[in-house]
Design a protein around this motif. Sequence first.
Motif, PDB file in Angstrom:
ATOM      1  N   CYS A   1       0.853  -1.186   0.000  1.00  0.00           N
ATOM      2  CA  CYS A   1       0.000   0.000   0.000  1.00  0.00           C
ATOM      3  C   CYS A   1       0.892   1.240   0.000  1.00  0.00           C
ATOM      4  O   CYS A   1       1.830   1.336   0.791  1.00  0.00           O
ATOM      5  CB  CYS A   1      -0.883  -0.024   1.242  1.00  0.00           C
ATOM      6  SG  CYS A   1      -1.858   1.458   1.510  1.00  0.00           S
TER       7      CYS A   1
ATOM      8  N   CYS B   1      -4.640  -0.802   0.873  1.00  0.00           N
ATOM      9  CA  CYS B   1      -5.006  -1.946   1.705  1.00  0.00           C
ATOM     10  C   CYS B   1      -6.385  -1.772   2.329  1.00  0.00           C
ATOM     11  O   CYS B   1      -6.961  -2.735   2.811  1.00  0.00           O
ATOM     12  CB  CYS B   1      -3.966  -2.145   2.800  1.00  0.00           C
ATOM     13  SG  CYS B   1      -3.956  -0.807   4.014  1.00  0.00           S
TER      14      CYS B   1
ATOM     15  N   ARG C   1       1.244  -1.967   3.877  1.00  0.00           N
ATOM     16  CA  ARG C   1       0.650  -3.299   4.033  1.00  0.00           C
ATOM     17  C   ARG C   1       0.276  -3.876   2.675  1.00  0.00           C
ATOM     18  O   ARG C   1       0.247  -3.173   1.674  1.00  0.00           O
ATOM     19  CB  ARG C   1      -0.607  -3.220   4.895  1.00  0.00           C
ATOM     20  CG  ARG C   1      -0.298  -2.957   6.332  1.00  0.00           C
ATOM     21  CD  ARG C   1      -1.560  -3.092   7.155  1.00  0.00           C
ATOM     22  NE  ARG C   1      -1.589  -1.953   8.068  1.00  0.00           N
ATOM     23  CZ  ARG C   1      -2.672  -1.403   8.543  1.00  0.00           C
ATOM     24  NH1 ARG C   1      -3.856  -1.850   8.219  1.00  0.00           N
ATOM     25  NH2 ARG C   1      -2.594  -0.386   9.354  1.00  0.00           N
TER      26      ARG C   1
END
Length: 66
Positions: free
Chosen positions: A20, A35, A25
């Motif tokens: 992300c 994300c 993430r």
Amino acid sequence: MSDDPIDLSALRKPKKAAGCPICGRAPVLDFRPFCSKRCADVDLNRWLGEVYRVPVEEAPGDDEGR
């Protein structure tokens, strides 16, 4: 031994998916490349708040305030 070329693609490490852009993430398909909806909204807010800008070179003679 044969003269056929050897396929080394199986030996290469698979490319890791980019994280992300806001928090790093793993992205979720519904919000890709983000994300979560929160990270997507953070990014949108940065664009709307002019934190991100696309550089532009103005051509000579482009007078907006005529």
